[in-house]
Design an enzyme around this catalytic site. Structure first.
Site, PDB file in Angstrom:
ATOM      1  N   GLU A   1      -4.274  50.472 -23.906  1.00 40.19           N
ATOM      2  CA  GLU A   1      -2.879  50.724 -23.513  1.00 40.19           C
ATOM      3  C   GLU A   1      -1.912  50.630 -24.692  1.00 40.19           C
ATOM      4  O   GLU A   1      -0.984  51.425 -24.810  1.00 40.19           O
ATOM      5  CB  GLU A   1      -2.449  49.756 -22.408  1.00 40.19           C
ATOM      6  CG  GLU A   1      -3.019  50.084 -21.045  1.00 40.19           C
ATOM      7  CD  GLU A   1      -4.401  49.481 -20.830  1.00 40.19           C
ATOM      8  OE1 GLU A   1      -4.848  48.700 -21.700  1.00 40.19           O
ATOM      9  OE2 GLU A   1      -5.035  49.796 -19.809  1.00 40.19           O
TER      10      GLU A   1
ATOM     11  N   HIS B   1      -2.230  44.357  -9.606  1.00 42.48           N
ATOM     12  CA  HIS B   1      -2.046  45.802  -9.473  1.00 42.48           C
ATOM     13  C   HIS B   1      -0.953  46.146  -8.455  1.00 42.48           C
ATOM     14  O   HIS B   1      -0.964  47.238  -7.895  1.00 42.48           O
ATOM     15  CB  HIS B   1      -3.350  46.485  -9.032  1.00 42.48           C
ATOM     16  CG  HIS B   1      -4.371  46.604 -10.126  1.00 42.48           C
ATOM     17  ND1 HIS B   1      -5.056  45.519 -10.598  1.00 42.48           N
ATOM     18  CD2 HIS B   1      -4.814  47.668 -10.830  1.00 42.48           C
ATOM     19  CE1 HIS B   1      -5.902  45.915 -11.554  1.00 42.48           C
ATOM     20  NE2 HIS B   1      -5.764  47.221 -11.716  1.00 42.48           N
TER      21      HIS B   1
END
Lengths: 345, 325, 417
Positions: free
Chosen positions: B60, B129
């Site tokens: 990321e 999440h």
């Protein structure tokens, strides 16, 4: 920039390499003086004395249109790439006349004209940008290369490995240049890693990787020539340059964490002195010519301090500028907002 | 005018932008062959090729860092972060690099990139999440922040974001991807940075964004039907810039306001907005500005606990009733 | 534990200036009980006819005054029996008997509850209620809150104001007459400042037009829709002189900032066409000016830059909508004003002089000057340089008094009409 100070794309031989190294050395010495005179903006000054061969050797093979990022010890690289030392010094002094109008300083200097995508105060922070620049070059079919300069300390950062993997995977025109000055702040490389042969890590990612001795600027330049040419052709590379950081981490740091004997030995590995001796011994240049060259450089660098000191402070009104693009509204100053809220009308 | 979904509208925006501008590239985990974890980029790799729809490793920080460099070197990158929960991995590149480059370098260059991501509850995705981390972004000057609530905005706001000169974090809501709606891609959308008054009302103002906008609208309907309470509902659309000019007159008229957000209450977007409303509209307030925000806890996987960790339409309705009692 | 005590009910103060009130009608009879909030009586003051509600439950024991009686504030008007602590009356026992001299001991157990017994001057009221009270001249301490936990809300203040305007409005209100008078006094001509526009005066003009005044506000040369350029002060003064000469009756000339300088010079030349001169934040009345602003406006290129400069003007200027700022920036970016800026100021030094013209002018024409106390373009201290015949005002605004407080400007301008 005047042509004599830029190094467009050819190894111009040892006299030129020496001259550029001497300019870096003298510039860094003047930066130290600026600090002592109390004219630098802060004390976050990281000098690259002892590492001149890395900056000069690699930059001697960069062309117009090439881009690069540096770490916080990047004065020499920017100067070797053709920067105006006076505007650099003004930036280090936090003046309006500096490259970033006094907002960046030593650690955030940049110049899009010379392809300098920015120095960085985050260890490893500037590395992934060259992957993006490499993608842009690949997609735009431009014959340019993008170089990330960083220190041995950055080999502890995950972002380096993410970036090397991407560059290798996509075969980007990118080169990673690790200037191994043996120290990440106060920690010696062998105290921070079990395997100090840094190029082996890059090989594991599929990069073309080498380590060279920074004492010999010509060796650095030759290795850079080969690896940069490869990178342009889609074979991304990694070059580690072994040198020694002559001074402490920052200008104010006296490096009590290392032994005097070690320091003395390290300072013997002086690439500038080495090149000078070689020039004299091989009869390429006379000592008097070199003295004259050094004196001229000293004069040029003295002038950078005058330029920096006499430059204007940034305008207060510039404080809210450039947070966003010029056509956007500037952020409202806290005082303005409070006065508005507390206004009786 | 076509009928499509929030997801379809996002994909249409990306397709149109890529057709218009060669410099637009999409990069991220699973954006190519897989078609995006939530299917937004499905099929784009076939149309535009793998040089422009770039599958990346699971890295990321480097995805965002490479987007920064690409934007500086002339591309128009749209990086995708699969879940906003992973923003911590990218924070250096986002907050120290993308957000500050224009300023640090004295205005020499901007970083016109998009970071598309999604957040929020609703799919039992668990604590790592399901978060709403927009406050992390809003707390960093230099980053624009857009959060579309409607099908129209999924298209138009993304198109507008891709024309911004500065980095934009674009946070979608995972609970909205299948929402259907009408889309006119040629319609003139509300301007970038402008909030939209979704419903007029003179009793209380509900300021919201993203999926909570729909909860606020449902609550406003109930309040009107059951209590005769007229609630104004505002969709902020962008959280940076914030369009206070649209909020002010509504609050000045109603004298009561609440901010509805899925993000946790403490030091969140709702806190900032409540402070702003209190500062700017102080002399017009009849009640404290209320934050109807996420609980100060992690999100559970249990659908029951998850649902009640963030504002529900019923709760918003109840709060409005309490205010007007 | 609660104890019922007899206390004297004092005449309340229903407004900061009220000293006496007249009893209109008692709404409760002797011996009748009442609940908290029940109206006890109607009171008249010079401005108000209001109900006085009970601040707690109790019983009316004796009326001490009757309808028509004029009573000083604080004087007893009745004796009541109550078990609750009433604001301001707990210390007024009905008799001097020692047994009843310790009301504190007999207070209800709510005495520890801060909510139930607000401190004097610390009445709980919503921000909106406080603002309405401030604007309407209502004393919150006499109001009974009907909101949450007895909090005074907007509706409480509104009904108090309504009650007061009820008696205030006389038949045959003189608004029409006033408007006629205004129409006779000739039009008001507004001259905007440097980098301004005629439309800057909109808010104020709307107010004046409402009361029947005729107003005009053209764009100066070099500005907005005026196609003529202005590279010198003279070009502006000549333009205004022509304008004045074309009038068939004298006008009230109002100039702002640089426009005030132009107005003063033009009025000095064309005195017969100027009935009055009002200078708002006038330029040329002192040595210094915010040169950064003047030159910044002349050289501004972007909306961001402009927004920054506009914030210097004061609170209202900071609230200009983004599209208006954008339009302005586009206009200014044409650079029409760059030469003129150099004529007005060098650095922070003013190069123009208004005072010289005012000395002689103020002997013939009434002149008024208005300075903003928070003006960061032109210092309010310039007021001290005004010739003796000029009437000066300091108003609590920034550089744009007509934006920050149009109501006050309206009254100053109407006052001088």
């Amino acid at each position: 920039m005047t042509e004599k100070n830029s190094m467009p794309g050819s190894n111009s031989g040892l006299p030129d390499l020496y001259r550029h190294m001497r300019r870096v050395r003298t510039f860094e010495e003047r930066v130290g003086e600026l600090f002592v005179r109390g004219k630098s903006a802060g004390s976050m000054l990281h000098l690259s004395v002892g590492e001149e061969s890395a900056a000069v050797g690699v930059c001697s093979h960069m062309h117009d249109g090439d881009t690069f990022t540096t770490h916080h010890r990047g004065h020499g690289i920017f100067l070797a790439r053709g920067a105006d030392p006076a505007r650099m010094m003004a930036e280090i002094a936090g003046k309006e006349t500096g490259y970033c109008h006094g907002k960046g300083g030593s650690m955030h200097i940049a110049d899009m004209g010379l392809g300098h995508l920015g120095a960085n105060a985050i260890v490893g922070g500037g590395i992934p940008a060259v992957v993006g620049a490499g993608l842009a070059a690949r997609n735009g079919k431009k014959d340019v290369v993008s170089l990330a300069f960083f220190g041995d300390g950055a080999t502890g950062q995950g972002i380096l490995y993410e970036s090397m993997n991407m560059a290798a995977l996509w075969r980007l025109p990118v080169m990673f240049v690790c200037i191994n000055n043996q120290y990440g702040m106060g920690t010696r490389i062998d105290q921070a890693t079990a395997n100090p042969r840094l190029h082996e890590r890059a090989e594991a990612f599929g990069l073309v990787a080498r380590t060279v001795d920074g004492l010999e600027v010509e060796e650095v330049a030759d290795a850079a020539a080969e690896l940069i040419a490869g990178a342009r052709a889609g074979k991304p590379a990694f070059l580690a340059i072994e040198c020694y950081r002559f001074y402490g981490h920052a200008r104010k740091d006296k490096s009590p964490y290392r032994a005097e004997a070690e320091e003395a030995e390290g300072r013997n590995k002086d690439p500038v002195l080495r090149a000078r001796t070689k020039l004299i011994e091989s009869g390429i240049m006379a000592e008097t010519d070199l003295d004259a060259m050094d004196a001229e450089i000293a004069q040029e660098m003295d002038a950078t301090i005058d330029f920096a000191v006499s430059g204007n402070e940034p305008q207060m009104s510039s404080m809210f500028r450039d947070v966003y693009a010029p056509e956007e509204a500037e952020p409202e100053p806290v005082r303005t907002r409070i006065e508005r809220i507390l206004a009786r009308q | 005018m076509i009928e499509t979904t929030y997801r379809g509208a996002l994909r249409q925006a990306l397709t149109d932008a890529m057709q218009e501008n060669e410099a637009v590239v999409i990069m991220g985990e699973e954006v190519g062959r897989y078609g995006g974890a939530y299917g937004v980029t499905k099929g784009l790799i076939d149309e535009f090729g793998e040089d422009r729809v770039i599958d990346t490793p699971i890295s990321e920080a480097a995805i965002v860092g490479a987007a920064v460099g690409a934007a500086m070197a002339g591309l128009r990158p749209v990086a995708e972060l699969m879940y906003v929960d992973f923003i911590g991995m990218t924070m250096d590149q986002l907050a120290n690099q993308a957000a500050k480059i224009r300023y640090m370098f004295g205005g020499q260059i901007g970083v016109p990139m998009i970071l598309r991501t999604q957040g929020g509850t609703g799919r039992s995705a668990g604590a790592q999440h399901s978060q709403s981390l927009e406050a992390y972004v809003m707390h960093t000057p230099g980053l624009r922040l857009a959060m579309p609530a409607t099908v129209e905005d999924a298209y138009h706001l993304l198109r507008q974001a891709m024309k911004q000169p500065d980095p934009v974090v674009f946070i979608e809501h995972k609970g909205l991807y299948t929402m259907k709606g009408e889309l006119d891609t040629s319609a003139e959308p509300a301007a970038w940075g402008k909030a939209r008054v979704m419903r007029e009302g003179s009793d209380v103002v509900i300021v919201s964004y993203s999926r909570q906008l729909h909860h606020a609208l449902a609550a406003a309907d109930t309040l009107e039907k059951e209590n005769g309470i007229q609630a104004a509902v505002v969709d902020l659309r962008t959280l940076n810039p914030i369009d206070f000019a649209t909020i002010r007159p509504l609050v000045e008229q109603a004298g009561r306001a609440m901010v509805v957000s899925e993000g946790v209450m403490t030091a969140g977007v709702a806190a900032e907005l409540a402070a702003r409303i209190t500062e700017e509209c102080f002399d017009y307030l009849e009640d404290p500005v209320v934050r109807v925000a996420g609980e100060d806890i992690p999100i559970s996987v249990s659908p029951l606990l998850e649902k009640h960790s963030v504002p529900t339409p019923e709760f918003i309705t109840e709060v409005a009733r309490m205010m007007l009692k | 534990m609660t104890t019922v005590t007899q206390v004297k009910l004092p005449m309340p103060r229903l407004g900061e200036t009220m000293e006496q009130g007249t009893i209109s009608t008692w709404l409760v009879k002797t011996g009748e009980t009442f609940a908290r909030g029940d109206p006890l009586l109607e009171l008249e003051t010079d401005k108000t006819l209001v109900e006085y509600p009970a601040l707690g439950a109790g019983k009316l024991i004796e009326m001490l005054v009757g309808p028509g009686d004029v009573v000083d504030v604080g004087a007893p008007i009745a004796i009541i029996e109550t078990a609750e602590a009433w604001d301001g009356i707990a210390d007024s026992p009905a008799s001097e008997e020692p047994a009843e001299k310790a009301p504190a001991a007999s207070l209800p157990d709510t005495s520890s509850d801060a909510d139930a017994r607000p401190e004097a001057g610390q009445r709980r009221a919503t921000p909106l209620a406080r603002r309405l009270a401030r604007e309407g001249g209502v004393d919150l301490s006499v109001l009974q809150g009907t909101g949450r936990r007895g909090r005074i809300e907007a509706r409480d203040v509104r009904s108090a104001i309504e009650a007061s305007t009820h008696t205030d409005t006389q038949p045959g209100t003189p608004v029409a007459a006033h408007a006629n008078a205004a129409a006779d006094s000739g039009p008001v001509l507004f001259i905007h400042g440097f980098a301004g526009l005629g439309s800057n005066w909109e808010k104020l003009r709307a107010r004046l037009q409402k009361v029947g005044l005729k107003t005009e506000a053209p764009d100066m040369p070099g500005h907005g829709r005026n196609a003529a350029e202005a590279n010198s002060v003279e070009e502006c003064v000549a333009w205004l002189g022509d304008w004045l000469s074309a009038q068939d009756r004298p006008v009230h000339l109002v100039g702002h900032s640089f426009g005030a300088h132009v107005a003063a010079l033009a009025a000095n030349r064309t005195r017969s066409k100027v009935s009055r001169l009002t200078l708002v934040a006038p330029a040329g009345c002192g040595h210094d000016i915010n040169g950064g602003f003047v030159h910044g406006m002349a050289h501004t290129r972007t909306a961001g830059e402009l927004l920054h400069l506009l914030r210097l003007l004061g609170p209202e200027a900071s609230r200009l909508p983004a599209d208006a700022v954008g339009t302005m920036a586009t206009e200014l970016a044409k650079g029409r004003l760059q030469t003129l800026a150099g004529v007005i100021a060098r650095g922070d030094t003013q190069l123009i002089d208004t005072i010289a013209a005012l000395g002689a002018l103020s002997e013939d024409v009434p002149v008024r000057a208005i300075f903003g106390s928070a003006d960061s373009i032109i210092a309010k201290e310039h007021m001290f340089n005004m010739p003796p015949r000029v009437a000066s005002h300091i108003v609590p605004t920034g550089h744009m008094p007509h934006w920050d407080d149009p109501a006050l400007l309206e009254s100053l301008i109407r006052g001088s009409n």
